[in-house]
Write an enzyme that holds these catalytic residues in place. Sequence first.
Site, PDB file in Angstrom:
ATOM      1  N   CYS A 114      22.352-124.964 -42.736  1.00 30.15           N
ATOM      2  CA  CYS A 114      22.235-125.935 -41.648  1.00 30.15           C
ATOM      3  C   CYS A 114      20.925-126.728 -41.811  1.00 30.15           C
ATOM      4  O   CYS A 114      20.823-127.569 -42.686  1.00 30.15           O
ATOM      5  CB  CYS A 114      22.360-125.254 -40.297  1.00 30.15           C
ATOM      6  SG  CYS A 114      22.676-126.414 -38.937  1.00 30.15           S
ATOM      7  N   HIS A 208      27.360-122.239 -40.698  1.00 33.23           N
ATOM      8  CA  HIS A 208      26.601-121.010 -40.452  1.00 33.23           C
ATOM      9  C   HIS A 208      27.344-119.787 -40.983  1.00 33.23           C
ATOM     10  O   HIS A 208      28.028-119.088 -40.227  1.00 33.23           O
ATOM     11  CB  HIS A 208      26.300-120.866 -38.961  1.00 33.23           C
ATOM     12  CG  HIS A 208      25.217-121.764 -38.487  1.00 33.23           C
ATOM     13  ND1 HIS A 208      23.882-121.388 -38.476  1.00 33.23           N
ATOM     14  CD2 HIS A 208      25.249-123.047 -38.045  1.00 33.23           C
ATOM     15  CE1 HIS A 208      23.147-122.400 -38.039  1.00 33.23           C
ATOM     16  NE2 HIS A 208      23.949-123.414 -37.769  1.00 33.23           N
ATOM     17  N   GLU A 210      26.258-116.972 -41.636  1.00 33.51           N
ATOM     18  CA  GLU A 210      25.754-115.710 -41.074  1.00 33.51           C
ATOM     19  C   GLU A 210      26.572-115.224 -39.893  1.00 33.51           C
ATOM     20  O   GLU A 210      26.512-114.040 -39.531  1.00 33.51           O
ATOM     21  CB  GLU A 210      24.271-115.835 -40.704  1.00 33.51           C
ATOM     22  CG  GLU A 210      23.963-116.567 -39.410  1.00 33.51           C
ATOM     23  CD  GLU A 210      23.961-118.083 -39.537  1.00 33.51           C
ATOM     24  OE1 GLU A 210      23.609-118.748 -38.549  1.00 33.51           O
ATOM     25  OE2 GLU A 210      24.308-118.610 -40.611  1.00 33.51           O
TER      26      GLU A 210
END
Length: 229
Positions: A114, A208, A210
């Site tokens: 990002c 993202h 994660e």
Amino acid sequence: MTQPLIGVTTYLEPAAWGVWKLPAALVPAAYPAMVHRCGGLAVLLPPDPDPGAARSVVARLDGLIVAGGADVEPVRYGAEPDARTGPPARDRDGWEVALIEAALDSGTPLLGICRGMQLLNVALGGTLVQHLDGHTGGPGVFGSHRVTPVPGTRYGSLAPAPVEVPTYHHQSVDRLAPPLTASAYADDGTVEAVELPGAGWVLGVQWHPEVSDDLTVTRGLLDAAAGRT
């Protein structure tokens, strides 16, 4: 085989826990957890007052993740701040640019997430769109949309088919830095992944990973980092 040591950038924010309310070095726990899930060791990298320390830090790492977070200060790419651009995080900008430059110079595998992808683009001479609608699910809520890989790119080899990704950003690549190649796009044409062609492993993704069960790009980073251990 030695587990790859992966640095993950953090940011300085006021925080409260227990009886304490103090400045803290923060990053969502999902970032180190993502590294652990892919078999690596995570070390957190708060902004250092001396960006010159970045080369010594990176020399100790097998890979680097530049995490998401605050907007990159527009002065770094020669623009005036838009009214919707967030307050600057100058210490973080300077530290992370130094880390990116050190990783590029040393051939250390690098994943920008990002903001990390945006800063990679800025560090190499690109610019950003300061406001973009439709790439969040609302304040504090991740959105979701499809990204389509570009065939023949590093990301395209990792993920050859379109995928749905978790997304939360209001800025994006405008002018792509000359050394970089766009390797994935959203349906609206937004650049969603960039990479540096060549022997080194350098990838930025606008989404993202994660917070996703899809660990494709993180495993790519860890595989590249494992070759350095």
